[in-house]
Scaffold this active site. Structure first.
Site, short mmCIF file in Angstrom:
data_model
loop_
_atom_site.label_atom_id
_atom_site.label_comp_id
_atom_site.label_asym_id
_atom_site.label_seq_id
_atom_site.Cartn_x
_atom_site.Cartn_y
_atom_site.Cartn_z
N LYS A 145 -48.96 1.00 -33.93
CA LYS A 145 -49.95 0.19 -34.66
C LYS A 145 -50.60 -0.82 -33.70
O LYS A 145 -51.81 -1.03 -33.74
CB LYS A 145 -49.29 -0.52 -35.85
CG LYS A 145 -49.00 0.45 -36.99
CD LYS A 145 -48.01 -0.08 -38.01
CE LYS A 145 -47.58 1.04 -38.94
NZ LYS A 145 -46.48 0.66 -39.84
N GLN A 164 -43.25 -4.32 -42.10
CA GLN A 164 -42.69 -3.01 -41.72
C GLN A 164 -41.40 -2.73 -42.50
O GLN A 164 -40.50 -3.56 -42.52
CB GLN A 164 -42.43 -3.01 -40.20
CG GLN A 164 -41.96 -1.67 -39.66
CD GLN A 164 -43.00 -0.57 -39.81
OE1 GLN A 164 -44.17 -0.75 -39.50
NE2 GLN A 164 -42.57 0.57 -40.31
N ASP A 194 -51.69 -2.65 -46.34
CA ASP A 194 -50.86 -1.47 -46.61
C ASP A 194 -51.01 -1.00 -48.06
O ASP A 194 -50.54 0.08 -48.42
CB ASP A 194 -49.38 -1.81 -46.34
CG ASP A 194 -48.82 -1.06 -45.15
OD1 ASP A 194 -49.46 -0.09 -44.72
OD2 ASP A 194 -47.75 -1.46 -44.66
#
Ligand code: NAD
Length: 287
Positions: free
Chosen positions: A52, A96, A119
């Site tokens: 990322k 995460q 997200d």
């Protein structure tokens, strides 16, 4: 023989377009920025976080990483999220997963401002997705929808069968397919006679996490097969949930692993960060 859906190439094209967009934003004084939070030392998470940060670098998105000790409390994690919610320079926040067992990931997601939820995991984003509002679509389902678009695969009236009901893949993907007028079935570990369902799928999506789980006899001739799974075999090879070599012979389209859905997920994350920075800099945004 199936047409291979080249996720890697499509993702590269999307990232290149995003770089142009990012450069334009910078000319206007807008600097897109992603903040990533990682708790503990999960090796797979480290790899994902690294890819990322690399994608951000390539596009010109500013990036900050918050590496937290695995003993952190829920309150400390929520405090950091709150700080990032209030930090004007940060446009997107990514937490995460997985988190250590003592932390409640849903509580943490709930703390992320939906305006920075790149997200698409917060209850507000999910709710908007279900109701058909403008929102951040979670990156893997969004990537799969982009693949359909690129290859002119029309979902209208199609039987879509998804194996897997996770909050990050199966469920949001079902909503996306529904929004595109498909008839959707979600199968999972308690589904009885799975093959009856998969066999009638015009579009079969596997998001299970079990190497080579979907065999040729489970797939209808001419079906579109999307493999979300990422698994390591004992000899260290990366494989999907679908027995690729055999299924490829009867499917009309198929995604490979690696080089299929994986790169699309990261490209759509980058897309969401650019979207977030545009929305946040627009005083008239109703987002
Ligand atoms: P998960 O473990 O949260 O969910 C797996 C799902 O599979 C569950 O809903 C479960 O009910 C179902 N399942 C398990 N065994 C089954 C069985 N025998 N029959 C039918 N259904 C069964 O996993 P997830 O987070 O949704 O991820 C799924 C896979 O996709 C993993 O391999 C993961 O690494 C991969 N993944 C890939 C990307 C990407 O970018 N390509 C992104 C996210 C996840």
């Amino acid at each position: 023989m199936a047409t291979i859906i080249k996720g890697k190439a499509l993702a590269k094209k999307i990232r290149e377009n995003l770089k142009v967009e990012c450069d334009k934003l910078k000319e206007e004084g807008i600097k897109p920025r992603l903040a990533v939070i990682m708790v503990g030392n999960n090796p797979a998470s480290k790899v994902y976080v690294k890819s990322k940060s690399k994608a951000c670098d390539e596009i010109g998105i500013e990036y900050e990483e918050h590496l937290l000790d695995e003993t952190i409390t829920q309150q400390e994690l929520n405090d950091l999220i709150q700080k990032l919610n209030n930090k004007e320079e940060v446009n997107g926040i990514l937490l995460q997963s997985p988190l250590p067992q003592h932390l409640d990931i849903n509580q943490a997601f709930k703390a992320i401002s939906y305006r920075k939820d790149v997200d698409g995991f917060t209850p507000s984003s999910v709710g908007k997705l279900v109701m058909g509002g403008d929102t951040f679509i979670s990156c893997t389902p969004y990537g799969v929808m982009k693949m359909f678009e690129e290859y002119n695969i029309d979902l209208t009236g199609k039987e879509v069968v998804i194996i897997g009901r996770s909050n990050i893949v199966g469920k949001p993907l079902a909503q996306c397919c529904l929004a595109n007028n498909a008839t959707v079935t979600i199968c999972h570990s308690r589904t009885k006679d799975l093959k009856t369902h998969t066999k009638r799928a015009d579009i079969l999506i596997a998001a299970i996490g079990k190497a080579n789980f979907v065999t040729k006899d489970m797939v209808k001739e001419g079906a579109v097969v999307i493999d979300v799974g990422i698994n390591r075999t004992e000899d260290g090879k990366l494989v999907g949930d679908v027995e690729f070599e055999k299924v490829e012979k009867i499917a009309s389209y198929i995604t490979p692993v690696p080089g299929g859905v994986g790169p699309m997920t990261i490209a759509m994350l980058m897309n969401n960060v650019i979207k977030a920075s545009k929305e946040q800099s627009n005083k008239n945004s109703t987002f």
